[in-house]
Design an enzyme around this catalytic site. Structure first.
Site, PDB file in Angstrom:
ATOM      1  N   GLN A 244      56.742  40.495 110.687  1.00  0.00           N
ATOM      2  CA  GLN A 244      56.697  40.101 109.285  1.00  0.00           C
ATOM      3  C   GLN A 244      57.839  39.167 108.918  1.00  0.00           C
ATOM      4  O   GLN A 244      57.698  38.335 108.021  1.00  0.00           O
ATOM      5  CB  GLN A 244      56.701  41.352 108.411  1.00  0.00           C
ATOM      6  CG  GLN A 244      55.417  42.149 108.584  1.00  0.00           C
ATOM      7  CD  GLN A 244      55.530  43.575 108.081  1.00  0.00           C
ATOM      8  OE1 GLN A 244      56.614  44.143 107.999  1.00  0.00           O
ATOM      9  NE2 GLN A 244      54.409  44.171 107.741  1.00  0.00           N
ATOM     10  N   ALA A 476      68.571  55.611 104.480  1.00  0.00           N
ATOM     11  CA  ALA A 476      67.394  56.055 105.202  1.00  0.00           C
ATOM     12  C   ALA A 476      66.252  56.412 104.261  1.00  0.00           C
ATOM     13  O   ALA A 476      66.448  57.050 103.220  1.00  0.00           O
ATOM     14  CB  ALA A 476      67.736  57.252 106.073  1.00  0.00           C
ATOM     15  N   GLU A 508      68.681  47.710 102.957  1.00  0.00           N
ATOM     16  CA  GLU A 508      67.474  48.386 102.490  1.00  0.00           C
ATOM     17  C   GLU A 508      67.773  49.696 101.771  1.00  0.00           C
ATOM     18  O   GLU A 508      68.621  50.481 102.203  1.00  0.00           O
ATOM     19  CB  GLU A 508      66.562  48.705 103.687  1.00  0.00           C
ATOM     20  CG  GLU A 508      66.038  47.467 104.399  1.00  0.00           C
ATOM     21  CD  GLU A 508      64.992  47.841 105.430  1.00  0.00           C
ATOM     22  OE1 GLU A 508      63.886  47.285 105.361  1.00  0.00           O
ATOM     23  OE2 GLU A 508      65.285  48.697 106.297  1.00  0.00           O
ATOM     24  N   HIS A 509      67.023  49.904 100.662  1.00  0.00           N
ATOM     25  CA  HIS A 509      66.831  51.204 100.020  1.00  0.00           C
ATOM     26  C   HIS A 509      68.036  51.726  99.239  1.00  0.00           C
ATOM     27  O   HIS A 509      68.041  52.910  98.855  1.00  0.00           O
ATOM     28  CB  HIS A 509      66.409  52.276 101.036  1.00  0.00           C
ATOM     29  CG  HIS A 509      65.269  51.885 101.909  1.00  0.00           C
ATOM     30  ND1 HIS A 509      64.084  51.413 101.407  1.00  0.00           N
ATOM     31  CD2 HIS A 509      65.139  51.885 103.265  1.00  0.00           C
ATOM     32  CE1 HIS A 509      63.268  51.144 102.409  1.00  0.00           C
ATOM     33  NE2 HIS A 509      63.882  51.412 103.548  1.00  0.00           N
ATOM     34  N   GLU A 530      64.211  45.960 101.458  1.00  0.00           N
ATOM     35  CA  GLU A 530      63.254  46.806 100.773  1.00  0.00           C
ATOM     36  C   GLU A 530      63.977  47.558  99.672  1.00  0.00           C
ATOM     37  O   GLU A 530      65.060  48.119  99.900  1.00  0.00           O
ATOM     38  CB  GLU A 530      62.595  47.798 101.740  1.00  0.00           C
ATOM     39  CG  GLU A 530      61.588  47.149 102.669  1.00  0.00           C
ATOM     40  CD  GLU A 530      60.910  48.171 103.568  1.00  0.00           C
ATOM     41  OE1 GLU A 530      61.290  49.358 103.510  1.00  0.00           O
ATOM     42  OE2 GLU A 530      60.014  47.781 104.326  1.00  0.00           O
TER      43      GLU A 530
END
Length: 632
Positions: A244, A476, A508-509, A530
């Site tokens: 991606q 995580a 991420e996160h 993300e």
């Protein structure tokens, strides 16, 4: 990143439910200690490797080492530093192969390591598989927490005829969880003509010479989600397949095929032409400033060294194609080589004495911060060595000095919240390091997943001119100790220093602004993000009166910044009604520029209303991908 991201078009229209990771119980592994393996004969070593002009093999604490041009670099260490030999004991988790060993014995050991590590995502076993110069007729599958590397000064000093593979059969062909593995410094001739290196974040391929083609997605054309290729040559074609997003820097290849959402090429002579968004190729002709990761090698006398590549500017292509790259060869006696039982106190004693650290594979609990305060000091991990700061300490901090390098490590947040996990430079750092920058390479941060942990920030960069190269900073979304109120963490990266450059940045996160850039002159080449999956409701995830937090914010007052090939995705699976007002935020001034932006609602689960500030259309269950070629 654990959900099965649908591939563009067909799989975006028909998303599947996310799979939870399969937890594996690791089994006992017979690892051949370095001392049990027969060394190269003098003739074999002389034929297989070479040494920079004038390289020395000193063992005293007053060490003279040579750079690649034969110049001398003098290093003096304080008395009392822990002693390390030029032929050190690398500990129980390093396996060193010799070309005089039988191929069947080597293959058996490689298979045994892979059988343990194939699905051992959050296990504690760590492995470094090192090959002395020579030729090997074997095939290596690389699983979690494993590094495979050659011990030559050139990648071509180690020839592997068979293959070096990362695949995803452990996870049903889904490579979006193929994390925490590294391949570097060897040549490989795949027996099939094509090697497969299907990985996602937290994985790198560096200084590799592939005599054939390279496939970046699984053998069954399953999903894969990002990776990092640098300083390498592939004689055939690189096929990205279902990847991606991908970052390539200073690579040579016969050709490239494939694209999905965000493919970034920097300093790759034969890269596809700039064409964002159809296909979404972001191409930058030269790497503006580059500092390659240090690596160990063995000379013809059997002594070990660490080669430290020099900082270079405005480069294109792999550094080693025309002979030994510019840099400095340090004897291993300049390094304290750790054992998995070593304490932070022991490692700090070496650092305080001016030595470098070579951290061998293992999980190290730290009750004090490792402090690198001498110029050009190196903290280098092998075999995915992992640091866990206990009692809320910071794992690593560096001084406001030139040339410090931190590389090849996993840093797990501890159960007591830390303020930061790594500080590059002290708060208020102001020195100019442009001629000899600090750098952080192949360092992977985890907040939760392996163990319950929390931190306020993961990485804080205060030192001017710092280079980041392949960083995955991860709160995580699966594993142990995961939940909105469990693995708490505000921000993945804060940049306070001026003229800081990042290549291959994934964050991420995190629960607030995920990247906050306060310094002027910053540059980012590839960003993948993300949003947090797990806000329970909108009220729990508000930036003042604004829905959600930006993935990447350039602070108000910053007047110069450049970002190339940046993407942010949402997947609000706990509450699909969650909205993020915008993925990126920046002052609307001429010197702050974003090139090639994309947002994605993965499977249409959640909404990002704008790409940057109030610019760019929404992604949601109706429109799942939006491209914005430039801002402002």
């Amino acid at each position: 990143m654990s959900t099965e991201r649908a591939r563009p078009l067909d799989r975006l229209l028909h998303p599947r439910a996310p799979r939870r990771p399969r937890l594996a119980v690791w089994t006992a592994l017979l690892v051949v200690p370095a001392a049990m393996i027969a060394p190269l004969t003098a003739a074999q070593a002389a034929e297989a490797t070479h040494v920079p002009a004038g390289a020395s093999t000193v063992s005293s604490k007053a060490a003279t080492s040579s750079d690649a041009d034969g110049g001398q670099v003098h290093r003096t260490f304080a008395a009392g530093a822990p002693a390390t030999s030029n032929t050190p004991d690398f500990g129980p988790n390093v396996t060193i192969f010799d070309p005089s060993m039988s191929s069947s014995d080597i293959q058996s050991t490689l298979d045994s390591v892979f059988n343990t590590q194939q699905s051992n995502q959050f296990g504690t076993q760590r492995n470094a598989l090192l090959f002395k110069p020579g030729t090997y007729n074997v095939s290596a599958n690389i699983g979690f927490n494993t590094q495979i590397a050659g011990l030559g000064l050139s990648p071509d000093d180690v020839q592997i005829n068979g293959g070096v593979t990362s695949d995803a059969q452990w996870n049903g062909g889904n490579a979006t969880e193929n994390f925490w593995r590294e391949a570097e410094n060897f040549a490989v001739t795949p027996s099939s003509g094509t090697d497969t290196w299907a990985v996602s974040q937290g994985a790198s391929m560096r200084r590799v010479d592939v005599n054939g083609s390279l496939k970046l997605d699984p053998t069954n054309d399953g999903w894969s989600s990002g990776g990092f290729l640098s300083d390498s040559r592939i004689s055939g074609t690189v096929s990205s397949g279902s990847q991606q997003q991908w970052m390539s820097r200073n690579d040579n290849w016969g050709g490239w095929t494939g694209s999905n959402w965000n493919m970034v090429f920097v300093g790759d002579p034969n890269a596809p032409a700039q064409s964002f968004p159809t296909p979404p190729y972001t191409t930058v002709g030269q790497t503006p400033v580059q500092r390659e990761k240090p690596f160990p090698y063995i000379d013809s006398s059997g002594d070990y060294h660490v080669f430290v590549p020099a900082t270079q500017t405005n480069t294109s292509g792999a550094t080693w194609l025309n002979g030994t790259a510019a840099g400095t060869s340090l004897p291993m006696s300049d390094f304290y080589v750790t054992q998995p039982t070593d304490t932070a106190e022991t490692m700090n004693a070496a650092l305080a004495a001016g030595e470098n650290l070579l951290i061998t594979p293992g999980v190290y609990h730290l009750d004090q911060t490792l402090k690198a305060t001498s110029a050009n000091q190196i903290i280098l991990g092998m075999g995915m060595a992992t640091l866990v700061p206990d009692n809320g300490v910071t794992a690593i901090s560096t001084g406001d000095v030139d040339g410090v390098q931190v590389a090849g490590l996993i840093v797990d947040a501890g159960s007591t919240k830390s303020t930061d996990l790594i500080d590059m430079g002290p708060s208020g750092a102001s020195a100019d390091h442009s001629s000899d920058p600090q750098s952080i390479e192949d360092v992977y941060f985890r907040v939760g997943g392996a163990t319950a942990g929390s931190t306020t920030n993961a990485l804080v960069v205060n030192a001017n001119d710092t280079i980041g190269d392949n960083l995955w900073i991860w709160r995580a979304d699966h594993g142990n100790g995961v939940g909105w109120t469990s693995n708490t963490a505000d921000t993945g990266l804060i940049v306070n220093g001026a003229d800081v450059t990042m290549y291959g940045l994934a964050v991420e996160h995190f629960q607030k602004t995920e990247v906050l850039w306060n310094g002027n002159g910053g540059k980012t080449y590839f960003f993948q993000n993300e949003n947090p999956y797990d806000p329970p409701d909108q009220a729990s995830w508000m930036d003042g009166s604004t829905d959600g937090y930006p993935a990447y914010e350039v602070a108000a007052g910053v007047t110069s910044h450049q970002a190339y090939g940046v993407g942010s995705y949402c997947y609000f699976n706990v509450n699909p009604a969650i909205v993020n007002d915008h993925a990126f935020q920046a002052p609307a001034v001429s010197g702050v520029q974003f090139h090639d932006l994309t947002t994605v609602s993965l499977g249409g689960v959640g909404t990002i209303s704008h790409v940057i500030n109030e610019t760019g259309d929404a992604v949601n269950s109706t429109t799942q991908n939006v491209y914005l070629p430039s801002f402002p």
